[in-house]
Motif scaffolding. Structure first.
Motif, PDB file in Angstrom:
ATOM      1  N   ASP A   1       0.876  -1.320   0.084  1.00 33.80           N
ATOM      2  CA  ASP A   1       0.120   0.175   0.009  1.00 33.80           C
ATOM      3  C   ASP A   1       0.899   1.302   0.168  1.00 33.80           C
ATOM      4  N   VAL A   2       2.021   1.135   0.670  1.00 28.67           N
ATOM      5  CA  VAL A   2       2.891   2.275   0.696  1.00 28.67           C
ATOM      6  C   VAL A   2       3.501   2.477  -0.475  1.00 28.67           C
ATOM      7  N   ARG A   3       4.133   1.495  -1.164  1.00 28.25           N
ATOM      8  CA  ARG A   3       4.735   1.635  -2.467  1.00 28.25           C
ATOM      9  C   ARG A   3       3.616   2.026  -3.363  1.00 28.25           C
ATOM     10  N   ASP A   4       2.450   1.753  -3.394  1.00 32.12           N
ATOM     11  CA  ASP A   4       1.534   2.058  -4.387  1.00 32.12           C
ATOM     12  C   ASP A   4       1.320   3.494  -4.150  1.00 32.12           C
ATOM     13  N   ALA A   5       1.113   4.031  -2.874  1.00 32.35           N
ATOM     14  CA  ALA A   5       0.544   5.416  -2.598  1.00 32.35           C
ATOM     15  C   ALA A   5       1.965   6.275  -3.201  1.00 32.35           C
ATOM     16  N   MET A   6       3.235   5.698  -2.798  1.00 35.68           N
ATOM     17  CA  MET A   6       4.302   6.503  -3.764  1.00 35.68           C
ATOM     18  C   MET A   6       4.314   6.741  -5.059  1.00 35.68           C
ATOM     19  N   ARG A   7       3.726   5.842  -5.833  1.00 36.04           N
ATOM     20  CA  ARG A   7       3.752   5.773  -7.191  1.00 36.04           C
ATOM     21  C   ARG A   7       2.701   6.756  -7.673  1.00 36.04           C
ATOM     22  N   GLU A   8       1.546   6.630  -6.872  1.00 35.10           N
ATOM     23  CA  GLU A   8       0.308   7.553  -6.989  1.00 35.10           C
ATOM     24  C   GLU A   8       0.664   8.888  -6.861  1.00 35.10           C
ATOM     25  N   LEU A   9       1.557   9.149  -5.771  1.00 38.41           N
ATOM     26  CA  LEU A   9       1.906  10.586  -5.589  1.00 38.41           C
ATOM     27  C   LEU A   9       2.876  11.049  -6.470  1.00 38.41           C
ATOM     28  N   SER A  10       3.675  10.309  -6.829  1.00 37.83           N
ATOM     29  CA  SER A  10       4.887  10.536  -7.990  1.00 37.83           C
ATOM     30  C   SER A  10       4.129  10.977  -9.200  1.00 37.83           C
ATOM     31  N   ILE A  11       3.161  10.285  -9.648  1.00 38.26           N
ATOM     32  CA  ILE A  11       2.334  10.730 -10.866  1.00 38.26           C
ATOM     33  C   ILE A  11       1.784  11.907 -10.655  1.00 38.26           C
ATOM     34  N   GLN A  12       1.026  11.978  -9.612  1.00 35.31           N
ATOM     35  CA  GLN A  12       0.267  13.380  -9.185  1.00 35.31           C
ATOM     36  C   GLN A  12       1.044  14.669  -9.334  1.00 35.31           C
ATOM     37  N   LEU A  13       2.371  14.459  -8.765  1.00 32.08           N
ATOM     38  CA  LEU A  13       3.274  15.473  -8.583  1.00 32.08           C
ATOM     39  C   LEU A  13       3.966  15.805  -9.991  1.00 32.08           C
ATOM     40  N   ASP A  14       3.944  14.719 -10.834  1.00 34.12           N
ATOM     41  CA  ASP A  14       4.399  14.967 -12.279  1.00 34.12           C
ATOM     42  C   ASP A  14       3.473  15.782 -12.876  1.00 34.12           C
ATOM     43  N   LEU A  15       2.068  15.314 -12.880  1.00 36.15           N
ATOM     44  CA  LEU A  15       1.012  15.927 -13.352  1.00 36.15           C
ATOM     45  C   LEU A  15       1.100  17.504 -13.087  1.00 36.15           C
ATOM     46  N   LEU A  16       1.091  17.742 -11.736  1.00 35.69           N
ATOM     47  CA  LEU A  16       0.989  19.121 -11.271  1.00 35.69           C
ATOM     48  C   LEU A  16       2.372  19.982 -11.589  1.00 35.69           C
TER      49      LEU A  16
END
Length: 161
Positions: free
Chosen positions: A19-34
């Motif tokens: 769950d932590v690794r998945d959340a980190m990947r999602e955060l990375s994607i969202q920050l890339d989009l921002l």
């Protein structure tokens, strides 16, 4: 034995780690989009914004040092710096330590434009972080620092291959 970890406990811990690794990947994607939205608003390429951030955090820097930090070829870095200078985002100047060397620094007068574009995220983060104790924030900061170090190591390994 009370100190032994049960199979259920190990499964729960593995699931939480996933769950932590998945959340980190999602955060990375969202920050890339921002960051992409910010770079678009500033009429610059994503890589230019990344390099400008590195200059702001670590500068003034020479082009070679910046290329190493960004993991870019020196010729690519020349193009990035030319675009940033043309846009008024950086200033090239002689190094104080070695007058023969040229370093780049972020143009301070342009910083407010970038800060304004990130103000929504910054306000959201302040509200989010207010909900954590000092001890929680210490753990979070430690985790993020160690995760960053793992990312640097993994990037370095791929760059050597």
């Amino acid at each position: 034995m009370a100190s032994e970890v049960s199979a259920d406990d190990r499964r729960r811990k593995r699931r939480l780690a996933v769950d932590v690794r998945d959340a980190m990947r999602e955060l990375s994607i969202q920050l890339d989009l921002l960051n992409h939205q910010v770079s678009q608003r500033l009429d610059m390429r994503d890589v230019d914004l990344d390099c400008l951030d590195l200059i702001g955090r670590h500068g003034p820097l020479g082009a070679s040092a910046l290329a190493r930090l960004a993991g870019l070829h020196p010729a690519t870095m020349t193009g990035v710096l030319d675009r940033l200078e043309k846009g008024g985002w950086i200033v090239r100047e002689r190094s104080a330590e070695d007058r023969r060397a040229i370093v780049v620094r972020a143009a301070k007068e342009r910083g407010a434009e970038i800060y304004q574009l990130y103000s929504g995220m910054n306000a959201s983060m302040e509200g989010l972080l207010d909900g954590y104790s000092e001890r929680d924030l210490t753990v979070i900061a430690d985790f993020l620092t160690r995760a960053r170090e793992a990312g640097v190591a993994a990037t370095g390994e791929l760059a050597r291959d």
